[in-house]
Design an enzyme around this catalytic site. Structure first.
Site, short mmCIF file in Angstrom:
data_model
loop_
_atom_site.label_atom_id
_atom_site.label_comp_id
_atom_site.label_asym_id
_atom_site.label_seq_id
_atom_site.Cartn_x
_atom_site.Cartn_y
_atom_site.Cartn_z
N TYR A 181 0.84 -1.19 0.00
CA TYR A 181 0.00 0.00 0.00
C TYR A 181 0.88 1.26 0.00
O TYR A 181 2.10 1.16 -0.09
CB TYR A 181 -1.02 -0.06 1.15
CG TYR A 181 -1.97 -1.22 0.94
CD1 TYR A 181 -2.78 -1.26 -0.20
CD2 TYR A 181 -2.01 -2.30 1.82
CE1 TYR A 181 -3.62 -2.34 -0.45
CE2 TYR A 181 -2.85 -3.39 1.57
CZ TYR A 181 -3.66 -3.40 0.44
OH TYR A 181 -4.47 -4.47 0.18
N ARG A 229 2.86 -1.55 10.96
CA ARG A 229 2.95 -2.82 10.23
C ARG A 229 3.80 -2.62 9.00
O ARG A 229 3.58 -1.68 8.24
CB ARG A 229 1.56 -3.36 9.83
CG ARG A 229 1.65 -4.66 9.02
CD ARG A 229 0.32 -5.36 8.80
NE ARG A 229 0.08 -6.36 9.85
CZ ARG A 229 -0.73 -7.41 9.72
NH1 ARG A 229 -1.40 -7.60 8.61
NH2 ARG A 229 -0.89 -8.27 10.71
C1 FNR Z 1 -6.25 -9.57 5.57
N1 FNR Z 1 -5.02 -9.00 5.90
C2 FNR Z 1 -4.94 -7.65 6.16
N2 FNR Z 1 -3.78 -7.09 6.60
C3 FNR Z 1 -3.73 -5.81 6.97
O1 FNR Z 1 -2.68 -5.35 7.39
N3 FNR Z 1 -4.84 -5.02 6.90
C4 FNR Z 1 -6.03 -5.49 6.44
O2 FNR Z 1 -7.04 -4.77 6.43
C5 FNR Z 1 -6.09 -6.84 6.00
N4 FNR Z 1 -7.23 -7.37 5.48
C6 FNR Z 1 -7.37 -8.74 5.36
C7 FNR Z 1 -8.61 -9.30 5.07
C8 FNR Z 1 -8.76 -10.68 5.03
C9 FNR Z 1 -10.12 -11.26 4.76
C10 FNR Z 1 -7.64 -11.52 5.25
C11 FNR Z 1 -7.77 -13.03 5.24
C12 FNR Z 1 -6.41 -10.96 5.49
C13 FNR Z 1 -3.87 -9.86 6.26
C14 FNR Z 1 -4.03 -10.40 7.67
O3 FNR Z 1 -4.05 -9.37 8.64
C15 FNR Z 1 -2.89 -11.39 8.01
O4 FNR Z 1 -1.68 -10.69 8.03
C16 FNR Z 1 -2.80 -12.52 7.00
O5 FNR Z 1 -4.08 -13.09 6.76
C17 FNR Z 1 -1.87 -13.63 7.47
O6 FNR Z 1 -2.29 -14.17 8.71
P1 FNR Z 1 -3.13 -15.55 8.79
O7 FNR Z 1 -4.43 -15.35 8.12
O8 FNR Z 1 -2.31 -16.62 8.12
O9 FNR Z 1 -3.28 -15.79 10.27
#
Ligand code: FNR
Length: 353
Positions: A181, A229
């Site tokens: 982003y 982040r």
């Molecule tokens: C995300 N992820 C994400 N990351 C972030 O920094 N901001 C966000 O708004 C989002 N949105 C988002 C929506 C959905 C539906 C998913 C599945 C993922 C990434 C998320 O925070 C996380 O870093 C990743 O999904 C990896 O972790 P998990 O899912 O393996 O536990």
């Protein structure tokens, strides 16, 4: 002996009751940036489920900073009221409400995943995107390089968003500088070809992120936790890398940032990510040790003992759960049982314990 996962952690003036964090996750369910009962129930359920900290999805600092037209926003005062209601509920469950504030840059103006994740043009409710340089995420995509005024507006938008976040009762603020982003677009040489003071050297590429941290700190109370982040690697040749991440983390620590939320990737479509359980944990460990700063680990962490081991091995201070917490909103309650920690359940649910 009590687990580390269910031991409290104090950062600045806030104590998280455990180390489990709900990772920010877009719900693509807002209208004109406004939160509604979906967000209340989604976030509220995870507070009931026992997480220590719940970070609300990427919340746009301006309309053009949204990923999709259905993203949450915090660019106007009217957005605050519903967020306040949600946060009051989260606090009533002894969980801490956090917010991730974001600008999607060149990755903005796409439809929600279930509508195809397609670039939207103006006739489809989309908008002109902006970035560090006029380089689209995909070759055929077009974006506009921000000029000095445009950069100044982004900084001011983040500052105003931080003020509204305080008004809404958030107690942790996370700046989104990951996943390709806008801020990441400035950090990485693969998307930043500027020749002014925001491009070229490492010092120039990190400048916008630092200016935003400083602007946010003029609004965000000094006694509340501030997270950033980042993507620790672009997973692409010539891209942003772990060494630069450690350097940036050390500078952010000096500036008063409390924790680096360590993710990776998202900048370029030709990235080659080695995905698997714990695939980002070594980044967290290296940043934690290399910059002597608190970190959170995220990414395919799905089991109680797996999370506990990461903490035991001092690879992170907090563990974030994304998809596994969508599958199971009561993940913390379940994990406590698996680790033999006797935690308090919501009184309404005690008979199920
Ligand atoms: C995300 N992820 C994400 N990351 C972030 O920094 N901001 C966000 O708004 C989002 N949105 C988002 C929506 C959905 C539906 C998913 C599945 C993922 C990434 C998320 O925070 C996380 O870093 C990743 O999904 C990896 O972790 P998990 O899912 O393996 O536990």
């Amino acid at each position: 002996m009590a687990s580390l996962l269910f031991s409290p952690l104090t950062i600045k003036n806030r104590t998280f009751k455990n180390r489990i964090v709900i990772s920010p996750m877009c719900q693509y369910s807002a209208e004109d940036g406004f939160a509604n009962n979906w967000h209340l129930v989604h976030l509220g359920s995870r507070a009931v489920g026992g997480a220590g900290l719940i970070i609300q999805e990427a919340t746009a600092v301006s309309p053009e900073g949204r990923i999709s037209p259905e993203d949450l926003g915090i660019w106007k005062d009217e957005h605050v009221q519903k967020l306040k209601e949600i946060n009051a509920f989260i606090l009533s469950q002894n969980a801490i409400p956090g917010i991730q504030i974001a600008h999607a840059g060149r990755k903005a103006s796409v439809s929600a995943p279930w509508k195809g994740n397609k670039k939207l043009d103006k006739t489809q409710g989309g908008w002109q995107t902006v970035s560090a340089s006029a380089i689209g995420y995909h070759d055929e995509e077009q974006t506009t390089a921000l000029d000095q005024n445009g950069i100044q507006k982004v900084v001011t938008d983040f500052k105003a968003a931080a003020k509204r976040a305080v008004d809404a009762g958030f107690q942790v603020l996370e700046i989104h500088a990951a996943h390709g982003y806008l801020l990441h677009q400035f950090l990485s040489p693969l998307s930043n070809e500027r020749t002014d003071k925001y491009g070229g050297s490492f010092e120039n590429r990190i400048r916008l992120t630092l200016e935003i941290v400083e602007a946010v700190q003029t609004e965000w109370p000094l006694d509340l936790p501030l997270f950033v982040r980042i993507s620790a690697s672009d997973w692409a040749e010539g891209g942003w890398n772990l060494q630069e991440s450690i350097q940036l983390a050390a500078i952010l620590k000096q500036k008063g940032v409390d924790l680096i939320d360590v993710s990776s990737g998202g900048l370029v479509s030709h990235q080659k990510i080695a995905v698997g359980p714990n695939y980002q944990v070594s980044f967290s460990e290296n940043i934690k040790k290399g910059a002597d700063i608190k970190t959170s680990a995220v990414g395919l962490i799905t089991e109680a003992q797996q999370a506990e081991t990461i903490l035991q091995e001092n690879q992170a201070d907090l563990i974030m759960f994304g998809r596994e917490s969508l599958r199971n909103p009561n993940l913390p309650l379940d994990f406590a049982a698996l680790l033999n920690d006797d935690i308090q359940w919501p009184k309404q649910y005690e008979r199920a314990k």
